[in-house]
Design an enzyme around this catalytic site. Structure first.
Site, mmCIF file in Angstrom:
data_model
loop_
_atom_site.group_PDB
_atom_site.id
_atom_site.type_symbol
_atom_site.label_atom_id
_atom_site.label_comp_id
_atom_site.label_asym_id
_atom_site.label_seq_id
_atom_site.Cartn_x
_atom_site.Cartn_y
_atom_site.Cartn_z
ATOM 1 N N TYR A 73 0.814 -1.220 0.000
ATOM 2 C CA TYR A 73 0.000 0.000 0.000
ATOM 3 C C TYR A 73 0.851 1.275 0.000
ATOM 4 C CZ TYR A 73 -3.807 -3.195 1.308
ATOM 5 O OH TYR A 73 -4.721 -4.222 1.332
ATOM 6 N N LYS B 123 3.877 -15.344 2.264
ATOM 7 C CA LYS B 123 3.736 -16.099 1.016
ATOM 8 C C LYS B 123 5.165 -16.405 0.549
ATOM 9 C CE LYS B 123 1.129 -17.709 -2.364
ATOM 10 N NZ LYS B 123 0.284 -18.907 -2.170
ATOM 11 N N ASP C 48 -2.639 -18.164 2.036
ATOM 12 C CA ASP C 48 -3.832 -18.833 1.497
ATOM 13 C C ASP C 48 -4.330 -19.896 2.470
ATOM 14 O OD1 ASP C 48 -1.370 -19.884 0.878
ATOM 15 O OD2 ASP C 48 -1.901 -20.603 -1.122
ATOM 16 N N ASP D 295 -4.757 -6.801 6.261
ATOM 17 C CA ASP D 295 -5.978 -6.081 5.917
ATOM 18 C C ASP D 295 -7.091 -7.097 5.638
ATOM 19 O OD1 ASP D 295 -7.768 -4.217 5.072
ATOM 20 O OD2 ASP D 295 -6.746 -3.689 3.216
ATOM 21 N N ASP E 153 -10.246 -8.598 8.464
ATOM 22 C CA ASP E 153 -11.676 -8.485 8.152
ATOM 23 C C ASP E 153 -12.338 -9.862 8.186
ATOM 24 O OD1 ASP E 153 -11.736 -5.799 7.954
ATOM 25 O OD2 ASP E 153 -12.382 -5.712 5.863
#
Ligand code: NAD
Length: 361
Positions: free
Chosen positions: A146, A195, A227, A251, A255
């Site tokens: 980001y 990852k 994942d 992020d 959620d």
């Protein structure tokens, strides 16, 4: 102990829920012999209305001079409020981004707890929700994808966009230290999510996290690919204590974790810098649809205040007292409208604050 706290009541239900969190903190102060010194500042829409900007330099300085910041929520109805006709840098949310940046709040903490009494709200199968869960996601907040360079170009009529995911080892180390310290106050397990089978930034992440782990021999470290973590959160959420991860993965996963609790009015959060300073706020927004009606659930803000006691002031006994009061009130069958179920007693925002305060006293 004297606790210097800057409060940001904010917009919508913000002032109502912050008032209840203060009520609870004041009872904690009485019971445990502390002094609370509050200073309020304006941010978001409330600041736009008075100063024309969502955050002033003076407000930042007031926040900086405190030990911690307790916030309600900012923003209005994004389709009808005049605040959203302003340019993006003058809208309410710009205040939140501004204060996070000014105070260098690089660590975001989002607990996701499934309370036994609220299991009915959990969207997972009963055999999974029956085990309950109590995890905290520690997310890097100021680096990664980001914040890296990005651009969109066009070559021979073909549009192309690139975003850059960059971390240096210092950015990884400081968030990893936070993750291990928090695990030390809990069940002493860190699941570092990356990852590393694909990304160089993840391979560096993994190696720095392993270096930091050596300083915390009583904390167990495991690595998990992002994942797989997304699957495990719905398959077996009880396995997690602290999930430590980078900005974008955090992020998404935070959620997901909050959704599986099913109770938005119960979810606390914190953003910390590399001192004990932190900004504590509920995960939900300013809920303009119910503002001023005394129906908002103040528990997420009260639990954020408990996090403040634990992480900024190292007052673990006091934080436990607040968290236990929340459990007792739920056990006694009291609910605000957002978590109401059959056979429970409906209460408003103020009464919920009173009930929590009574149980701490
Ligand atoms: P929201 O979280 O404010 O509301 C979503 C739904 O949940 C609404 O129906 C609301 O009534 C309900 N709800 C939320 N908190 C509740 C509580 N404590 N008790 C009972 N019910 C509750 O999300 P939204 O409607 O998408 O956003 C409203 C405003 O809040 C927007 O301006 C948005 O930008 C802002 N927002 C601010 C923050 C923040 O300050 N950190 C975070 C998210 C959204």
């Amino acid at each position: 102990m004297e606790l210097k706290i800057t409060c940001i009541p904010g917009d919508g239900i913000g002032p109502e829920i912050v008032a209840e969190a203060k009520k609870v903190l004041n009872v904690v102060a009485d019971k445990f012999g502390h002094t609370m010194r509050y200073t309020d500042i304006l941010m978001g829409g409330a600041s736009i209305d008075v100063h024309g900007v969502p955050l002033t330099d003076e407000a930042i300085e007031t926040a900086r001079s405190a030990d911690a910041v307790l916030m309600g929520s900012i923003g209005g109805d994004t389709t009808t409020s005049p605040w959203y006709k302003l340019p993006p840098n003058l809208r309410p949310e710009a205040g939140l981004l501004g204060i996070r940046k000014a105070l260098n709040l690089f660590a975001n903490l989002r607990p996701a707890v499934l309370y036994g009494e609220l299991r009915g709200a959990c969207p997972l199968k009963e055999e999974i929700s029956a085990a309950g869960f109590d995890m905290i996601i520690v997310r890097e907040l100021t680096g990664g994808l980001y914040f890296g360079d990005r651009k969109t170009t066009e070559e021979n009529g073909v549009r192309k966009a690139v975003d850059t995911l960059v971390y240096d080892e210092n950015e990884i180390r400081r968030i990893a230290v936070k993750g291990f310290e928090i695990a030390g106050k809990r069940w002493k397990k860190v699941t570092s999510v990356d990852k590393a089978n694909v990304l160089d930034s993840s391979r560096l992440w993994r190696s720095v996290v392993e270096e930091v782990a050596k300083d915390y021999p009583d904390v167990t470290l495991e690595h998990m690919l992002v994942d797989n973590c997304a699957m495990q959160l719905v398959k077996d959420p009880a396995q997690f204590d602290v999930i430590l991860t980078e900005n974008m993965f955090g992020d998404i996963l935070s959620d997901e974790a909050s959704m599986v609790t099913g109770s938005i009015g119960m979810l606390a959060s914190a953003s910390l810098n590399d001192t004990k300073f932190g900004l504590y706020e509920p995960s939900h927004g300013s809920a303009p649809d119910i503002a001023g009606k005394d129906v908002a659930n103040p528990i997420a803000t009260v639990l954020s205040a408990a996090m403040m006691l634990r992480y900024s002031f190292d007052l673990d006994r006091e934080a436990d007292a607040v968290e236990n009061a929340v459990k007792q009130v739920l056990q006694d069958g009291y609910r605000t409208v957002d978590i109401l179920s059959d056979g429970c007693k409906r209460v408003g925002c103020k009464q919920m604050g009173d009930l929590l305060a009574e149980r701490i006293r």
